[in-house]
Every structure is written in structure tokens, then in C-alpha cells.
Scaffold this motif. Structure first.
Motif, short mmCIF file in Angstrom:
data_model
loop_
_atom_site.label_atom_id
_atom_site.label_comp_id
_atom_site.label_asym_id
_atom_site.label_seq_id
_atom_site.Cartn_x
_atom_site.Cartn_y
_atom_site.Cartn_z
N PRO A 230 -55.38 17.64 18.38
CA PRO A 230 -54.05 17.19 17.96
C PRO A 230 -54.02 16.49 16.60
O PRO A 230 -53.06 16.65 15.86
N SER A 231 -55.06 15.73 16.27
CA SER A 231 -55.03 14.99 15.00
C SER A 231 -56.30 15.16 14.17
O SER A 231 -56.58 14.35 13.30
N SER A 232 -57.06 16.20 14.44
CA SER A 232 -58.28 16.43 13.66
C SER A 232 -58.72 17.88 13.81
O SER A 232 -58.19 18.63 14.63
N GLY A 233 -59.70 18.26 13.00
CA GLY A 233 -60.21 19.62 13.08
C GLY A 233 -59.49 20.58 12.17
O GLY A 233 -58.51 20.24 11.50
N LYS A 234 -59.99 21.79 12.14
CA LYS A 234 -59.44 22.81 11.25
C LYS A 234 -58.05 23.26 11.70
O LYS A 234 -57.71 23.22 12.87
N VAL A 235 -57.26 23.70 10.72
CA VAL A 235 -55.98 24.32 11.02
C VAL A 235 -56.24 25.75 11.48
O VAL A 235 -56.95 26.51 10.82
N LEU A 236 -55.67 26.11 12.63
CA LEU A 236 -55.93 27.41 13.23
C LEU A 236 -54.79 28.40 13.06
O LEU A 236 -55.00 29.60 13.07
N GLY A 237 -53.57 27.89 12.94
CA GLY A 237 -52.42 28.78 12.84
C GLY A 237 -51.13 28.01 13.00
O GLY A 237 -51.09 26.79 12.82
N ILE A 238 -50.05 28.70 13.35
CA ILE A 238 -48.76 28.06 13.51
C ILE A 238 -48.05 28.60 14.75
O ILE A 238 -48.38 29.67 15.27
N THR A 239 -47.07 27.83 15.21
CA THR A 239 -46.16 28.27 16.27
C THR A 239 -44.79 28.51 15.65
O THR A 239 -44.32 27.70 14.85
N VAL A 240 -44.16 29.61 16.01
CA VAL A 240 -42.82 29.93 15.52
C VAL A 240 -41.92 30.28 16.70
O VAL A 240 -42.40 30.65 17.78
#
Length: 350
Positions: A230-240
Motif C-alpha cells: 500500500p505505501s511502498s514497493g514498485k508501481v505495478l499498474g493502475i485501476t480504471v
């Protein structure tokens, strides 16, 4: 936003790896807890159902978003650009198509204008001009150095310019503003033939992006950025969300935020200037709301803002009180949907 960018300057206290110092200060129990947290996070990651997978996701299909999508394809990566509007272009579609680029590009040379990247930098860090006095010098240096490459990029992707320059304008000491040629299909222009020359910028970029293989999903609203934790780690994608459906789009190499800004969000803009209450209208509404969606999604995962100049600069009319009695928006009436040229000088009100 690249996949690794979100890990910089972390404030959540979660270490990226177990260091010798961590082991000595926390002991084996502390190290074990960190390791288990990592395992749990990857297990949670595996539970995400991806509806689409692509190398790069671009949030927004306006001027910057379209340019980003083209650049991604030029680098050989796959890309999906999402936009909540029913059409591409953002504020660029309603703009006058005035592109402020100098540095000595080909059109300046043809007009006999002497310019350089150093002169662009010198002009745009001037203390005696309302448009430049708050400029970040590092950002201006990058901008100055990229003026000519940006002009060349636009030409390479089909953008056409009226050769007569405008200016000098604002902090510039030489003419650098050139106007794009309006898009040639009136039915695809919002308020056609009313100085909406920006249509010739965004339509050309969208045309080039699609020819190069970029996919543009309209009426797809980004609701969140997905991260490993939720507040750390790599960005994986998005929700639309789109037509009542929720989709997760995986970005294997990164997410680029290219949303329009936040000046249409009253509470958000009042963070910077409490005087900007609801009676102030943002230009280009309701075609473009500039809801701060991109900034808020980034802030949710730890990003911070920099150089939000709309509120700090001394001049400009990006946020104004409406001048039209009985009109909700600050702009004169125009059609929200493309129309054929009107017989009168006014676009068809909605």
C-alpha cells in the motif's frame, strides 16, 4: 512515474533489503519480520487479477500523454494510454495552439530569429518578470536544452505550424511562439474555426500515436495506482473504471502520470491559495475538469508535488471569476461535442 521512482525518498520506514545495520540493531527476530513482510507482499501481489498487460501505462491522452505514448512506442515498448474524457486532447483541444519553443529551431531560423538554449534559460529565470520570477532553475535548464528536440519531435509526428511567429511574449526576449495549423476536419474540432488551433496539435499527435501502435482507451477513468504494498514497493499498474466495470492494467516497465492538473479541484487548489474558492472558474471546463486525480493518486503512494506554479505566479488567467452572467463556466459557450461549422461566429451552446 517509473517503477523505481516510487522507492526514492521513502517515508514509510520499510527498508528495501536487510542490511548488516538492520540485523545488528533489530536482531534476528527483526530481520525475520522484515523477510516475512516481503513474502506476504509478493503473495498479495500474485492475487491481483490483471485484465490487461502492457509495458507502459500512460494516464491521460492530452498533449503530454500523447507525446509520452509516442515516445514509448519509439523506444519499442508497448503502451496503453487511458483518458476519462470521450475524446483525446485535454485542454490542448481547446487551446489556441500557441507553442512556445525556441533555442534556434528551423522555423526560427527561417524567420531570421537568433536564439539559443542558453538564451531561453537566461530569459526564463528572470527575476523581473511575473512569469519567470518563481522558476526552478534546474527545470528551466532542462526545458531550455529540450526546446529544439521538442520542436523536431512535433514536426516528425506531423504537427504543422503557421510560419509567422508571435511575440516576444512574457519573459522571452525574442519571438518563440508559433501557432499550430487547425485540424483539417471541422467535425472533429470542438468549436471549429474559433481559434481552436490546438486541435491541430493533439489530433496530429493522436494520429501519429495510433499509427505507431499506441492504444488509447477513452472513457476509462484512473481510480488508483497499484503498488507492491500500500505505501511502498514498485508501481505495478493502475485501476480504471469504464461503463460500470473495474479493470486492472498491469504496467511491466512503468506508469506515466500525464493528467491535466488540479485547478478544477476547489479544495485542492485552496491548499496553495485559500482565496481560490468555488466562484473562481477554471478555463476549459466542462470539457476538461482538471480534478487533481493524477496528483492525488500519486500522493496516495508517497509522491510529493513540486513547482505548482498556477497558484504562485503573479500573472495569468488560468483561474478567473466567470465573466458571463447566467453561465456556469468561465469560457464563452461552445459545443461539448464536435459539430460542423456553424453559420454564425459562435459555436453551438450546450
Amino acid at each position: 512515474m517509473g517503477r523505481n521512482t516510487a522507492d526514492r525518498d521513502r517515508t514509510d520506514g520499510a527498508p528495501e533489503s536487510v542490511s548488516r545495520r538492520t540485523f545488528l540493531s533489530k536482531g534476528a527476530v527483526g530481520v525475520g519480520a522484515v523477510a516475512l513482510t516481503g513474502v506476504a507482499a509478493h503473495e498479495a501481489q500474485a492475487q491481483i487479477k490483471w485484465d490487461r498487460t502492457v509495458d507502459v501505462v500512460v494516464i491521460g491522452a492530452g498533449v503530454s500523454g500523447l507525446a509520452a505514448a509516442i515516445t514509448v512506442r519509439d523506444q519499442g515498448a508497448s503502451v496503453i494510454s487511458v483518458d476519462e474524457n470521450y475524446d483525446i486532447g485535454g485542454r490542448g483541444m481547446l487551446s489556441g495552439g500557441r507553442i512556445h519553443l525556441g533555442g534556434g529551431h528551423a522555423l526560427q531560423q527561417k524567420a531570421g530569429i537568433k536564439d539559443s538554449a542558453d538564451q531561453v534559460f537566461k530569459d526564463w529565470v528572470r527575476f523581473d518578470n511575473a512569469s519567470s520570477r518563481y522558476s526552478d532553475r534546474d527545470l528551466v535548464r532542462v526545458f531550455a536544452d529540450e526546446n529544439v528536440p521538442t520542436y523536431d519531435f512535433l514536426i516528425e509526428n506531423g504537427v504543422q505550424f503557421i510560419e509567422k511567429p508571435v511575440g516576444p511574449e512574457q519573459a522571452s526576449t525574442v519571438a518563440r511562439t508559433f501557432v499550430t495549423v487547425e485540424w483539417h476536419i471541422p467535425s472533429e474540432v470542438v468549436a471549429p474555426r474559433r481559434s481552436r488551433n490546438g486541435s491541430g496539435l493533439v489530433r496530429r499527435l493522436a494520429e501519429s500515436a495510433r499509427k505507431k501502435g499506441a492504444e488509447i482507451l477513452l472513457r476509462h477513468k484512473m481510480t488508483s495506482i497499484i503498488r507492491e504494498r500500500p505505501s511502498s514497493g514498485k508501481v505495478l499498474g493502475i485501476t480504471v473504471t469504464s461503463e460500470g466495470r473495474t479493470l486492472n492494467i498491469e504496467a511491466k516497465k512503468g506508469v506515466i502520470i500525464a493528467t491535466g492538473g488540479h485547478t478544477g479541484n476547489v479544495n485542492f487548489r485552496r491548499i496553495f491559495d485559500p482565496r481560490l474558492t468555488e466562484e473562481y472558474q477554471q478555463a476549459c471546463q466542462p470539457y476538461v475538469y482538471q480534478s487533481a486525480a493524477g496528483e492525488l493518486a500519486a500522493m496516495d503512494i508517497g509522491a510529493s508535488l513540486w513547482a505548482t506554479a498556477c497558484q504562485t505566479r503573479d500573472g495569468g488567467s488560468a483561474i478567473t471569476k466567470t465573466r458571463h452572467i447566467g453561465c456556469q463556466w468561465a469560457t464563452a459557450p461552445w459545443s461539448m461535442r464536435p459539430t460542423a461549422p456553424c453559420s454564425s461566429s459562435r459555436a453551438r451552446p450546450v
